[in-house]
Design a protein around this motif. Structure first.
Motif, mmCIF file in Angstrom:
data_model
loop_
_atom_site.group_PDB
_atom_site.id
_atom_site.type_symbol
_atom_site.label_atom_id
_atom_site.label_comp_id
_atom_site.label_asym_id
_atom_site.label_seq_id
_atom_site.Cartn_x
_atom_site.Cartn_y
_atom_site.Cartn_z
ATOM 1 N N GLY A 46 0.806 -1.277 0.051
ATOM 2 C CA GLY A 46 -0.047 -0.101 -0.298
ATOM 3 C C GLY A 46 0.827 1.049 -0.205
ATOM 4 O O GLY A 46 0.445 2.228 -0.593
ATOM 5 N N PRO A 67 -4.942 2.091 10.324
ATOM 6 C CA PRO A 67 -5.327 1.863 11.878
ATOM 7 C C PRO A 67 -3.494 2.275 12.484
ATOM 8 O O PRO A 67 -3.782 3.071 13.345
ATOM 9 N N ASN A 68 -3.094 1.826 12.479
ATOM 10 C CA ASN A 68 -1.729 2.163 13.207
ATOM 11 C C ASN A 68 -0.692 3.040 12.813
ATOM 12 O O ASN A 68 -0.061 3.725 11.574
ATOM 13 N N PHE A 71 4.539 1.151 11.751
ATOM 14 C CA PHE A 71 4.445 -0.353 10.942
ATOM 15 C C PHE A 71 5.789 -0.822 11.217
ATOM 16 O O PHE A 71 6.563 -0.420 11.569
ATOM 17 N N PRO A 75 10.205 -8.613 7.385
ATOM 18 C CA PRO A 75 10.905 -9.245 7.093
ATOM 19 C C PRO A 75 11.717 -9.366 8.280
ATOM 20 O O PRO A 75 12.084 -7.604 8.519
ATOM 21 N N CYS A 193 5.208 -14.997 2.896
ATOM 22 C CA CYS A 193 6.191 -16.239 2.793
ATOM 23 C C CYS A 193 6.412 -17.523 3.052
ATOM 24 O O CYS A 193 7.306 -17.548 4.460
ATOM 25 N N ILE A 288 -10.318 -7.262 5.446
ATOM 26 C CA ILE A 288 -11.589 -5.996 4.724
ATOM 27 C C ILE A 288 -11.507 -6.671 3.125
ATOM 28 O O ILE A 288 -12.859 -5.813 2.469
ATOM 29 N N SER A 331 4.922 -12.221 -0.439
ATOM 30 C CA SER A 331 6.380 -11.411 -0.302
ATOM 31 C C SER A 331 6.281 -10.007 0.200
ATOM 32 O O SER A 331 5.479 -9.145 -1.339
ATOM 33 N N ALA A 332 7.162 -9.304 0.560
ATOM 34 C CA ALA A 332 7.534 -8.417 0.880
ATOM 35 C C ALA A 332 7.983 -7.482 -0.626
ATOM 36 O O ALA A 332 7.152 -6.042 -1.233
HETATM 37 P P1 FAD Z 1 1.321 -6.038 5.082
HETATM 38 O O1 FAD Z 1 2.555 -4.976 5.209
HETATM 39 O O2 FAD Z 1 0.514 -6.597 6.267
HETATM 40 O O3 FAD Z 1 0.323 -4.358 5.453
HETATM 41 C C1 FAD Z 1 -1.204 -4.525 5.783
HETATM 42 C C2 FAD Z 1 -1.567 -3.655 6.400
HETATM 43 O O4 FAD Z 1 -2.774 -3.293 6.291
HETATM 44 C C3 FAD Z 1 -1.306 -3.429 7.233
HETATM 45 O O5 FAD Z 1 -0.156 -2.607 8.127
HETATM 46 C C4 FAD Z 1 -1.711 -3.226 8.271
HETATM 47 O O6 FAD Z 1 -2.426 -2.808 9.030
HETATM 48 C C5 FAD Z 1 -3.201 -2.865 7.345
HETATM 49 N N1 FAD Z 1 -4.812 -2.987 7.166
HETATM 50 C C6 FAD Z 1 -5.417 -4.293 7.102
HETATM 51 N N2 FAD Z 1 -6.693 -4.201 7.241
HETATM 52 C C7 FAD Z 1 -7.362 -2.992 7.324
HETATM 53 C C8 FAD Z 1 -7.986 -2.211 7.000
HETATM 54 N N3 FAD Z 1 -9.452 -2.786 7.270
HETATM 55 N N4 FAD Z 1 -7.728 -0.816 7.419
HETATM 56 C C9 FAD Z 1 -6.913 -0.254 7.080
HETATM 57 N N5 FAD Z 1 -5.502 -0.958 7.439
HETATM 58 C C10 FAD Z 1 -5.502 -2.120 6.988
HETATM 59 N N6 FAD Z 1 8.510 -10.862 2.628
HETATM 60 C C11 FAD Z 1 9.998 -10.263 2.313
HETATM 61 O O7 FAD Z 1 9.740 -10.354 0.788
HETATM 62 N N7 FAD Z 1 11.443 -10.751 2.013
HETATM 63 C C12 FAD Z 1 11.851 -11.530 3.119
HETATM 64 O O8 FAD Z 1 12.876 -11.603 4.188
HETATM 65 C C13 FAD Z 1 10.367 -11.613 4.927
HETATM 66 N N8 FAD Z 1 10.069 -12.198 6.005
HETATM 67 C C14 FAD Z 1 9.403 -12.397 6.653
HETATM 68 C C15 FAD Z 1 9.155 -13.096 7.681
HETATM 69 C C16 FAD Z 1 8.181 -13.310 8.184
HETATM 70 C C17 FAD Z 1 8.233 -13.763 9.990
HETATM 71 C C18 FAD Z 1 6.867 -13.030 7.616
HETATM 72 C C19 FAD Z 1 5.530 -13.363 9.202
HETATM 73 C C20 FAD Z 1 6.723 -11.797 6.788
HETATM 74 C C21 FAD Z 1 7.903 -12.173 5.630
HETATM 75 N N9 FAD Z 1 7.667 -11.373 4.416
HETATM 76 C C22 FAD Z 1 9.121 -11.326 3.536
HETATM 77 C C23 FAD Z 1 6.664 -11.632 4.350
HETATM 78 C C24 FAD Z 1 6.081 -9.649 4.035
HETATM 79 O O9 FAD Z 1 6.138 -9.618 5.223
HETATM 80 C C25 FAD Z 1 4.496 -9.657 3.590
HETATM 81 O O10 FAD Z 1 4.700 -10.371 2.464
HETATM 82 C C26 FAD Z 1 4.139 -8.613 2.992
HETATM 83 O O11 FAD Z 1 4.130 -7.504 4.201
HETATM 84 C C27 FAD Z 1 2.891 -8.620 2.685
HETATM 85 O O12 FAD Z 1 2.558 -6.434 2.492
HETATM 86 P P2 FAD Z 1 1.218 -6.461 1.984
HETATM 87 O O13 FAD Z 1 1.300 -5.098 1.664
HETATM 88 O O14 FAD Z 1 0.745 -7.458 1.251
HETATM 89 O O15 FAD Z 1 0.524 -6.368 3.654
#
Ligand code: FAD
Length: 425
Positions: A46, A67-68, A71, A75, A193, A288, A331-332
């Protein structure tokens, strides 16, 4: 922080009216000053999408709903669990996004009205949109794991959303006696991940080797095989001989239920107990997405891989972990690439152009000890309605000098600095 105020009746009505007007604007010539784009979720997908939109066209009215106020990144969070890193190094504010001209609404989105094209926030504010981007990450399918829910995660942490859960697991490891047992329960894919549970096992093994060498770690796995398995298993044999045991799916490793009070884990072939239990539950798209009607019965969001457009809800795009990405891992790296590509697609569509199919690049580093990492890089393009891996990917070799593993550990840190700067810097 540029938080939105709660609505007065006037702003609410104006919001609805604006939402309705935007329906009439749903033509290819919509690209005009003030076009409203709302992005839900201030994580890796996002933030980058919102920033890229504003970067491409300053005149767009971009709102990020999150909401937070801080962040906490997943990773490298396995290093926090293993007492190798401070949680502060994982935390980022949204100040920079506000400075970029993005409106940051520090609220959760609670409802979406696709007809009126509005997002309703927890405090009742209504935000109209012309296009909506969903990047809410994951939620847990607690119903798929009887005995485990939000309440039990306070004693048996998942640590699969970084923050307090990460610290809880770390504290439990610190409090454990030498000679104790740690269990990690690993879910089937699709999940956030896929290699991260094995990275976590490696780094917890490192912690145990250094601080509690008589202890053991048991991986109860709902999969038979996993990404970079030979690299992990070779590293475990070299670095942590006899410390990690893995029970795969076909050996009965899938956890079927949990008895939290008795600290008992039930699998298809037996029961286990341990001093520290880390349950990584089955997952689905952030709630959501389901509320918006963008998730299907798999729990994830089907999209057109060229435009990230939801197949279920008009004018909504889904990126990051929440979407059904086909061959692209959750993944991120992927969320970052999707966020940028989605911003380009939206501005193309607004300008009445046909977007080019994106080529996404992702790299994933797995750190198994402080100076020992390996990686997997991949390229992905739309094919047969999903993202398929295409040529040009690379994986670290199975046999390579330790110097190369050290270089990859440095690159993992550099990758984190770069990707978090893209999002928050
Ligand atoms: P997120 O980064 O989780 O962001 C989602 C956001 O949406 C959050 O801030 C949340 O608060 C917000 N949100 C949720 N619901 C609502 C709502 N109703 N209204 C408003 N906001 C909302 N990936 C890598 O590429 N390399 C790595 O080395 C790696 N290591 C990892 C290690 C671990 C232990 C874990 C668990 C994950 C790892 N990942 C890694 C994966 C990576 O963290 C996720 O794939 C990535 O964060 C996904 O991005 P996203 O934007 O989809 O979700």
């Amino acid at each position: 922080m540029n938080a939105l105020r709660p609505p007065t009746r006037r702003t609410f009505v104006r919001g609805l009216a604006a939402g309705a007007t935007s329906l009439a604007l749903a033509s290819p010539s919509i690209a005009q000053a003030g076009t409203r784009i709302v992005v839900i979720g201030g994580g890796f997908g996002g933030t980058v999408c919102a920033r890229r939109l504003k970067h491409i066209d300053q005149n767009l009215d971009v709102t990020l709903v999150e909401p937070n106020r801080t962040f906490t990144a997943c990773p490298l969070s396995n290093e926090v669990i293993a007492s190798l890193r401070d949680i502060g190094a994982q935390q980022f504010s949204y100040d920079r996004l506000a400075a970029d001209g993005i409106k940051v609404a520090a609220q959760a989105a609670t409802r979406i009205d696709p007809q009126a094209r509005t997002v309703i926030l927890a405090d009742g504010t209504t935000i109209p949109y012309d296009r909506l981007v969903l990047s809410p990450g994951i939620d847990f399918r607690f119903e798929a794991l009887p005995g485990y829910d939000e309440a039990t995660s306070a004693s048996l942490p998942h640590a699969w959303k970084a923050g307090e859960q990460t610290l809880l697991l770390r504290r439990q490891l610190e409090a454990m006696k030498d000679g104790g047992t740690v269990i990690i329960a690993v879910p089937a894919n699709p999940a956030r991940c896929p290699p991260a549970p094995y990275e976590r096992a490696s780094l917890i093994a490192h912690y145990l080797k250094m601080h509690k060498p008589r202890s053991k770690l048991l991986l109860l796995d709902a999969k038979d095989t996993f990404s970079q398995q030979r690299l992990f298993e070779n590293a475990w044999a070299d670095l942590y001989p006899g410390l990690i045991e893995r029970i795969a799916l076909s050996q009965g490793g899938r956890v079927t239920s949990v008895e939290a009070k008795a600290r008992k884990i039930i699998t298809e072939f037996g029961d286990y107990t341990a001093d520290v239990i880390n349950i990584i539950p089955p997952q689905k798209a952030g709630r959501i997405a389901e509320i918006a009607g963008a998730a299907d019965k798999t729990g994830w969001c089907p999209i057109d891989p060229t435009t990230f457009a939801s197949k279920l809800v008009p004018d909504v795009h889904v990126i990051g972990d929440a979407c059904l990405g086909g061959g692209i891992p959750k993944s991120a790296s992927a969320a970052n690439a999707q966020g940028k590509a989605c911003a380009a697609v939206i501005t193309s569509l607004l300008a009445g152009k046909t977007p080019e199919p994106p080529r996404l690049t992702g790299v994933c580093y797995n750190t198994v000890a402080p100076d020992y990492a390996f990686s997997l890089a991949g390229n992905y393009q739309p094919k047969d309605d999903i993202f398929a891996e295409v040529e040009g990917g690379a994986t670290s070799p199975v046999n390579t000098p330790l110097d190369e593993r050290r270089r990859e550990a440095d690159k993992a840190k550099a990758w984190f600095t770069e990707i978090t700067a893209d999002s928050f810097g």
